[in-house]
Design a protein around this motif. Sequence first.
Motif, PDB file in Angstrom:
ATOM      1  N   GLU A 273      45.178  46.216  32.681  1.00 59.65           N
ATOM      2  CA  GLU A 273      45.763  45.038  33.327  1.00 59.65           C
ATOM      3  C   GLU A 273      45.548  45.093  34.843  1.00 59.65           C
ATOM      4  OE1 GLU A 273      46.605  42.342  32.358  1.00 59.65           O
ATOM      5  OE2 GLU A 273      47.942  41.411  33.818  1.00 59.65           O
ATOM      6  N   ASN A 274      45.756  46.267  35.420  1.00 64.70           N
ATOM      7  CA  ASN A 274      45.538  46.390  36.867  1.00 64.70           C
ATOM      8  C   ASN A 274      44.071  46.167  37.222  1.00 64.70           C
ATOM      9  OD1 ASN A 274      48.183  46.797  37.504  1.00 64.70           O
ATOM     10  ND2 ASN A 274      48.046  49.034  37.608  1.00 64.70           N
ATOM     11  N   LYS A 275      43.175  46.687  36.376  1.00 63.62           N
ATOM     12  CA  LYS A 275      41.748  46.501  36.631  1.00 63.62           C
ATOM     13  C   LYS A 275      41.407  45.012  36.611  1.00 63.62           C
ATOM     14  CE  LYS A 275      37.181  47.954  35.107  1.00 63.62           C
ATOM     15  NZ  LYS A 275      36.364  48.356  33.974  1.00 63.62           N
ATOM     16  N   ARG A 276      41.968  44.312  35.635  1.00 68.10           N
ATOM     17  CA  ARG A 276      41.708  42.874  35.544  1.00 68.10           C
ATOM     18  C   ARG A 276      42.198  42.160  36.804  1.00 68.10           C
ATOM     19  NH1 ARG A 276      44.229  38.319  34.598  1.00 68.10           N
ATOM     20  NH2 ARG A 276      46.285  39.259  34.354  1.00 68.10           N
ATOM     21  N   LEU A 277      43.392  42.525  37.259  1.00 66.28           N
ATOM     22  CA  LEU A 277      43.957  41.883  38.443  1.00 66.28           C
ATOM     23  C   LEU A 277      43.152  42.222  39.698  1.00 66.28           C
ATOM     24  CD1 LEU A 277      47.773  42.429  37.721  1.00 66.28           C
ATOM     25  CD2 LEU A 277      46.521  40.258  37.641  1.00 66.28           C
ATOM     26  N   LEU A 278      42.762  43.482  39.820  1.00 60.23           N
ATOM     27  CA  LEU A 278      41.990  43.897  41.002  1.00 60.23           C
ATOM     28  C   LEU A 278      40.643  43.162  41.046  1.00 60.23           C
ATOM     29  CD1 LEU A 278      42.768  47.727  40.851  1.00 60.23           C
ATOM     30  CD2 LEU A 278      43.475  46.175  42.677  1.00 60.23           C
ATOM     31  N   GLU A 279      39.994  43.067  39.901  1.00 60.92           N
ATOM     32  CA  GLU A 279      38.693  42.384  39.864  1.00 60.92           C
ATOM     33  C   GLU A 279      38.853  40.894  40.166  1.00 60.92           C
ATOM     34  OE1 GLU A 279      36.331  45.340  36.763  1.00 60.92           O
ATOM     35  OE2 GLU A 279      37.058  43.397  36.053  1.00 60.92           O
ATOM     36  N   ALA A 280      39.939  40.315  39.654  1.00 56.50           N
ATOM     37  CA  ALA A 280      40.173  38.895  39.946  1.00 56.50           C
ATOM     38  C   ALA A 280      40.416  38.692  41.429  1.00 56.50           C
ATOM     39  CB  ALA A 280      41.366  38.399  39.128  1.00 56.50           C
ATOM     40  N   CYS A 281      41.138  39.616  42.043  1.00 63.96           N
ATOM     41  CA  CYS A 281      41.363  39.519  43.494  1.00 63.96           C
ATOM     42  C   CYS A 281      40.030  39.580  44.239  1.00 63.96           C
ATOM     43  CB  CYS A 281      42.270  40.648  43.972  1.00 63.96           C
ATOM     44  SG  CYS A 281      43.987  40.484  43.487  1.00 63.96           S
ATOM     45  N   LEU A 282      39.170  40.478  43.790  1.00 66.03           N
ATOM     46  CA  LEU A 282      37.854  40.610  44.452  1.00 66.03           C
ATOM     47  C   LEU A 282      37.045  39.321  44.343  1.00 66.03           C
ATOM     48  CD1 LEU A 282      36.870  44.235  43.410  1.00 66.03           C
ATOM     49  CD2 LEU A 282      37.121  43.374  45.750  1.00 66.03           C
ATOM     50  N   HIS A 283      37.332  38.536  43.319  1.00 70.61           N
ATOM     51  CA  HIS A 283      36.652  37.249  43.165  1.00 70.61           C
ATOM     52  C   HIS A 283      37.430  36.113  43.820  1.00 70.61           C
ATOM     53  CE1 HIS A 283      34.457  39.521  40.036  1.00 70.61           C
ATOM     54  NE2 HIS A 283      33.474  38.689  40.333  1.00 70.61           N
ATOM     55  N   GLY A 284      38.420  36.492  44.624  1.00 76.91           N
ATOM     56  CA  GLY A 284      39.129  35.483  45.400  1.00 76.91           C
ATOM     57  C   GLY A 284      40.258  34.788  44.672  1.00 76.91           C
ATOM     58  N   ASP A 285      40.697  35.361  43.543  1.00 73.10           N
ATOM     59  CA  ASP A 285      41.773  34.735  42.784  1.00 73.10           C
ATOM     60  C   ASP A 285      43.124  35.120  43.399  1.00 73.10           C
ATOM     61  OD1 ASP A 285      43.665  33.895  40.996  1.00 73.10           O
ATOM     62  OD2 ASP A 285      42.668  34.702  39.214  1.00 73.10           O
ATOM     63  N   SER A 286      43.686  34.215  44.154  1.00 71.50           N
ATOM     64  CA  SER A 286      44.929  34.544  44.853  1.00 71.50           C
ATOM     65  C   SER A 286      46.109  34.664  43.886  1.00 71.50           C
ATOM     66  CB  SER A 286      45.230  33.506  45.935  1.00 71.50           C
ATOM     67  OG  SER A 286      45.315  32.225  45.372  1.00 71.50           O
ATOM     68  N   THR A 287      46.026  34.037  42.717  1.00 72.04           N
ATOM     69  CA  THR A 287      47.128  34.180  41.755  1.00 72.04           C
ATOM     70  C   THR A 287      47.188  35.623  41.227  1.00 72.04           C
ATOM     71  OG1 THR A 287      45.758  33.478  39.894  1.00 72.04           O
ATOM     72  CG2 THR A 287      47.022  31.777  41.038  1.00 72.04           C
ATOM     73  N   ALA A 288      46.023  36.265  41.147  1.00 73.40           N
ATOM     74  CA  ALA A 288      46.004  37.674  40.722  1.00 73.40           C
ATOM     75  C   ALA A 288      46.663  38.545  41.782  1.00 73.40           C
ATOM     76  CB  ALA A 288      44.565  38.126  40.473  1.00 73.40           C
TER      77      ALA A 288
END
Lengths: 192, 191
Positions: free
Chosen positions: B13-28
């Motif tokens: 779950e953390n990996k998913r959130l970190l990767e989403a953040c790297l793609h600019g997903d502010s909700t992550a």
Amino acid sequence: MNRDEMLQKLARVLDVDDLRDARSDIVDLLDAGEVPDWLSLVMEAAEQLPMPAVPEIVSSDLRAIMDPPELVAFFEATVMVDSRDEGRLAGVRGGPIDDAWSITYTSEPVDLVVDVWPSADGGLEVEGQVLARSDTPSVFRATLTGDTSHHAGADALGRFAFGAVTPGAYQLMLDDGRVRVSAPVDLREVAE
Amino acid sequence: MAGYIRADDVGAENKRLLEACLHGDSTAWVELVRRYERLVYAIPLREGLSPDDAADVAQETFAALHARLDAINEPDRLASWLMTVARRHSWRRRSATSHVGLDSFGTESATAQLPSADSSDETVRMLWVYESVQALGEPCRSLVLALFFDPAEPSYAEIAMQIGRPLGSIGPLRSRCLERLRDLLGDGAAS
């Protein structure tokens, strides 16, 4: 934390009588003087690292790290009503601060009310509330700058407070990261 | 350790959130903050700092995370990493006020060796409980944190206000949340 302390705390925080009404099987164990292993683990974790609620202003700043809002506008708030003026209009002479008063401000993005009263230590207590006109939820920081500086985060209702403020002339700055509103706050003796 | 929350689950779950953040997903990012802000904010307070300093340490810690999103090699240990960074910033801040040299505390890095306290069984268990509470989802996680972890011991009325629920709903909600937490931690939690 020993078992008895744990049982006492559990009875308090879980409102065991209410749990009993809900027929929770946890109560059977607690009534028998036993703390379930999983609940014991939770209690020990909480004792090891108590975790207060994070103030909304702090949380808001953390969320904004990735996508900080751009400051879009700066506004000067103007005084609508200063309750000290009412006394003056009624013929009451100005004098030292000995009573509470309030100042109401208006600006394009927000209205503002500031209440002031003397504290026992000779300083002033200042409480305020920001009333935003926008429907968009906003968390304001409030900074009072003058002889001394005071900082406060407004709560979800826009309320903020400063304690032990020295009488003097101050500038109140409200900032939600996008909008900044400045208001003069006269905390000197009642105007002649 | 017995139980149903595994490091792999947390890590995924953390990996998913970190990767989403790297793609600019502010909700992550908001979700990461929501998951760990309470843990991070608690560290400087435990170190004896004021609430204002604790707020600054939390800001520095999450800013460090944001700057190193692509360097978190062990997402299952993100909580430990955040605790370590928060503790170091707390030490620096405390040392700054007591005029002690700062160099000995070093700087945080994504592969920082955790202090022994972070690796102790006690801390591992504490973080396991914390992650389990996070896995409850809202409103259970807020309710459980308020009931057990908040040193202010808020009343049920205060908790109801915090989580935006009617006071009368707190009792039934508490029973459901406790049952779910028991399921997550498992009856053999202490083993």
